[in-house]
Design a protein around this motif. Structure first.
Motif, PDB file in Angstrom:
ATOM      1  N   LEU A 141      29.395  68.483  15.446  1.00 44.98           N
ATOM      2  CA  LEU A 141      30.713  68.087  15.931  1.00 44.98           C
ATOM      3  C   LEU A 141      31.375  67.275  14.819  1.00 44.98           C
ATOM      4  N   ALA A 142      32.539  67.711  14.393  1.00 46.70           N
ATOM      5  CA  ALA A 142      33.226  67.063  13.280  1.00 46.70           C
ATOM      6  C   ALA A 142      34.572  66.512  13.730  1.00 46.70           C
ATOM      7  N   TYR A 143      34.907  65.328  13.223  1.00 49.03           N
ATOM      8  CA  TYR A 143      36.213  64.740  13.487  1.00 49.03           C
ATOM      9  C   TYR A 143      36.633  63.874  12.317  1.00 49.03           C
ATOM     10  N   VAL A 144      37.944  63.592  12.252  1.00 50.70           N
ATOM     11  CA  VAL A 144      38.450  62.637  11.269  1.00 50.70           C
ATOM     12  C   VAL A 144      38.570  61.285  11.958  1.00 50.70           C
ATOM     13  N   ASP A 145      37.816  60.335  11.455  1.00 50.10           N
ATOM     14  CA  ASP A 145      37.815  58.966  11.948  1.00 50.10           C
ATOM     15  C   ASP A 145      39.068  58.265  11.427  1.00 50.10           C
ATOM     16  N   ARG A 146      39.926  57.842  12.378  1.00 49.63           N
ATOM     17  CA  ARG A 146      41.190  57.171  12.052  1.00 49.63           C
ATOM     18  C   ARG A 146      41.984  57.953  10.999  1.00 49.63           C
ATOM     19  N   PRO A 147      42.549  59.110  11.397  1.00 52.48           N
ATOM     20  CA  PRO A 147      43.245  59.984  10.448  1.00 52.48           C
ATOM     21  C   PRO A 147      44.485  59.366   9.826  1.00 52.48           C
ATOM     22  N   HIS A 148      44.956  58.223  10.360  1.00 49.73           N
ATOM     23  CA  HIS A 148      46.131  57.553   9.791  1.00 49.73           C
ATOM     24  C   HIS A 148      45.752  56.340   8.951  1.00 49.73           C
ATOM     25  N   LEU A 149      44.480  55.938   9.012  1.00 50.11           N
ATOM     26  CA  LEU A 149      44.043  54.711   8.329  1.00 50.11           C
ATOM     27  C   LEU A 149      42.827  54.972   7.440  1.00 50.11           C
ATOM     28  N   ALA A 150      41.652  55.105   8.042  1.00 52.74           N
ATOM     29  CA  ALA A 150      40.423  55.278   7.259  1.00 52.74           C
ATOM     30  C   ALA A 150      40.337  56.655   6.612  1.00 52.74           C
ATOM     31  N   LYS A 151      40.738  57.710   7.347  1.00 52.03           N
ATOM     32  CA  LYS A 151      40.761  59.087   6.849  1.00 52.03           C
ATOM     33  C   LYS A 151      39.382  59.536   6.354  1.00 52.03           C
ATOM     34  N   VAL A 152      38.390  59.368   7.254  1.00 54.18           N
ATOM     35  CA  VAL A 152      37.010  59.741   6.949  1.00 54.18           C
ATOM     36  C   VAL A 152      36.598  60.916   7.836  1.00 54.18           C
ATOM     37  N   LEU A 153      36.166  62.014   7.222  1.00 58.81           N
ATOM     38  CA  LEU A 153      35.614  63.140   7.967  1.00 58.81           C
ATOM     39  C   LEU A 153      34.151  62.830   8.278  1.00 58.81           C
ATOM     40  N   ARG A 154      33.789  62.848   9.562  1.00 55.32           N
ATOM     41  CA  ARG A 154      32.415  62.575   9.977  1.00 55.32           C
ATOM     42  C   ARG A 154      31.867  63.794  10.720  1.00 55.32           C
ATOM     43  N   VAL A 155      30.612  64.112  10.437  1.00 55.95           N
ATOM     44  CA  VAL A 155      29.941  65.238  11.084  1.00 55.95           C
ATOM     45  C   VAL A 155      28.701  64.715  11.795  1.00 55.95           C
ATOM     46  N   TRP A 156      28.600  65.039  13.092  1.00 59.36           N
ATOM     47  CA  TRP A 156      27.469  64.634  13.932  1.00 59.36           C
ATOM     48  C   TRP A 156      26.746  65.880  14.396  1.00 59.36           C
ATOM     49  N   ARG A 157      25.433  65.757  14.579  1.00 57.78           N
ATOM     50  CA  ARG A 157      24.631  66.879  15.067  1.00 57.78           C
ATOM     51  C   ARG A 157      24.072  66.547  16.448  1.00 57.78           C
ATOM     52  N   TYR A 158      24.157  67.534  17.342  1.00 56.86           N
ATOM     53  CA  TYR A 158      23.584  67.381  18.675  1.00 56.86           C
ATOM     54  C   TYR A 158      22.102  67.694  18.608  1.00 56.86           C
ATOM     55  N   ARG A 159      21.266  66.804  19.126  1.00 62.64           N
ATOM     56  CA  ARG A 159      19.822  66.973  19.088  1.00 62.64           C
ATOM     57  C   ARG A 159      19.302  67.404  20.455  1.00 62.64           C
ATOM     58  N   ALA A 160      18.104  67.948  20.457  1.00 64.66           N
ATOM     59  CA  ALA A 160      17.520  68.466  21.691  1.00 64.66           C
ATOM     60  C   ALA A 160      17.345  67.388  22.752  1.00 64.66           C
ATOM     61  N   ASP A 161      17.183  66.134  22.327  1.00 63.85           N
ATOM     62  CA  ASP A 161      17.008  65.052  23.297  1.00 63.85           C
ATOM     63  C   ASP A 161      18.330  64.535  23.853  1.00 63.85           C
ATOM     64  N   GLY A 162      19.439  65.158  23.429  1.00 60.94           N
ATOM     65  CA  GLY A 162      20.746  64.778  23.942  1.00 60.94           C
ATOM     66  C   GLY A 162      21.490  63.774  23.094  1.00 60.94           C
ATOM     67  N   ASP A 163      20.856  63.231  22.083  1.00 63.10           N
ATOM     68  CA  ASP A 163      21.521  62.260  21.215  1.00 63.10           C
ATOM     69  C   ASP A 163      22.381  62.958  20.170  1.00 63.10           C
ATOM     70  N   LEU A 164      23.355  62.219  19.661  1.00 61.36           N
ATOM     71  CA  LEU A 164      24.166  62.667  18.536  1.00 61.36           C
ATOM     72  C   LEU A 164      23.799  61.831  17.317  1.00 61.36           C
ATOM     73  N   THR A 165      23.551  62.499  16.185  1.00 61.91           N
ATOM     74  CA  THR A 165      23.191  61.829  14.942  1.00 61.91           C
ATOM     75  C   THR A 165      24.194  62.186  13.864  1.00 61.91           C
ATOM     76  N   GLN A 166      24.743  61.189  13.185  1.00 58.41           N
ATOM     77  CA  GLN A 166      25.663  61.479  12.093  1.00 58.41           C
ATOM     78  C   GLN A 166      24.868  62.009  10.908  1.00 58.41           C
ATOM     79  N   VAL A 167      25.294  63.172  10.391  1.00 56.08           N
ATOM     80  CA  VAL A 167      24.560  63.813   9.303  1.00 56.08           C
ATOM     81  C   VAL A 167      25.316  63.814   7.983  1.00 56.08           C
ATOM     82  N   ALA A 168      26.629  63.590   8.003  1.00 55.69           N
ATOM     83  CA  ALA A 168      27.397  63.588   6.758  1.00 55.69           C
ATOM     84  C   ALA A 168      28.763  62.964   7.002  1.00 55.69           C
TER      85      ALA A 168
END
Length: 235
Positions: A141-168
């Motif tokens: 799951l990818a989103y831009v964190d604060r697209p008007h301020l920080a402008k950081v693209l973050r990518v999270w991965r869904y794990r089998a246990d239901g957690d989300l882990t940021q991977v890049a």
């Protein structure tokens, strides 16, 4: 998982014994209790409504603190079990936005997982993609964190246990301007795997971003304009 402040509602006929899948989703319950206005007005929503494959509608409502600060829910199979979940943007009155996953659990609509809130009121994120971005069989799951301020693209991965882990993550990218009632860019595949299409931080160039081996790499596609951004999806 039952969260404080969430009220679940079922509308329609009684549930049959067999499990039903989500086929569509929408927001309801317009509210002005979170007057950020990042999407062009002060109206957000407190209720998520899903329609099931048997025609019933089930709702979950945030009674306080949180709203859905979003354009529309995204119906996609996140956990790979063949049944869709719903990906949404939620904002807390003091902690700002997060990306959340909702789905059917034991016949009820429940939140399955969520990224951390940004941490500050009136700070938002703009989704880019929900897909297997690197071909490993797991959904990111990818989103831009604060697209008007920080402008950081973050990518999270869904794990089998239901957690989300940021991977890049990578700085210097955006996909939204304050007041827009749409999000620019998205996901394309020109035959060599998925690429996220965004603008650079200064809105000077259209950029394609690929996830591979846990890292994000960028390719400038040309000068930015709305037409050029749309053309990028034609490969």
């Amino acid at each position: 998982m039952r969260l404080a402040g969430v009220v679940a509602l079922v509308m329609g006929l009684a549930s049959p014994a067999m499990a039903q899948e989500i086929v569509s989703a929408r927001y309801d319950g317009p509210t002005t209790r979170y007057p950020h206005g990042v999407l062009g007005d002060d109206i957000e929503y407190d209720t998520l409504v899903v329609r099931l494959s048997d025609g019933r509608e089930i709702s979950a409502r945030w009674a306080q603190h949180i709203v859905f600060e979003d354009l529309s829910p995204r119906v996609v199979d996140v956990d790979g079990d063949g049944a869709p979940e719903v990906v949404v943007v939620e904002s807390h009155e003091t902690q700002g936005a997060r990306l959340a996953i909702w789905g059917m659990r034991d016949g009820a609509l429940a939140q399955i997982s969520a990224t951390p809130h940004i941490g500050t009121r009136f700070r938002w994120l703009a989704p880019v993609a929900v897909a297997d971005l690197d071909g490993d069989g797991r959904v990111e799951l990818a989103y831009v964190d604060r697209p008007h301020l920080a402008k950081v693209l973050r990518v999270w991965r869904y794990r089998a246990d239901g957690d989300l882990t940021q991977v890049a993550s990578v700085e210097g990218l955006t996909n939204h301007r304050i007041g827009w009632d749409y999000i620019a860019g998205g996901l394309r595949n020109c035959g060599q795997g998925p690429e996220m299409v965004l603008a650079d931080a200064g809105w000077a160039n259209v950029v394609a971003v690929r996830l591979a081996d846990g890292a994000l790499t960028q390719q400038v596609l040309g000068a930015y304009s709305p037409v050029a951004l749309e053309r990028a999806f034609g490969c």
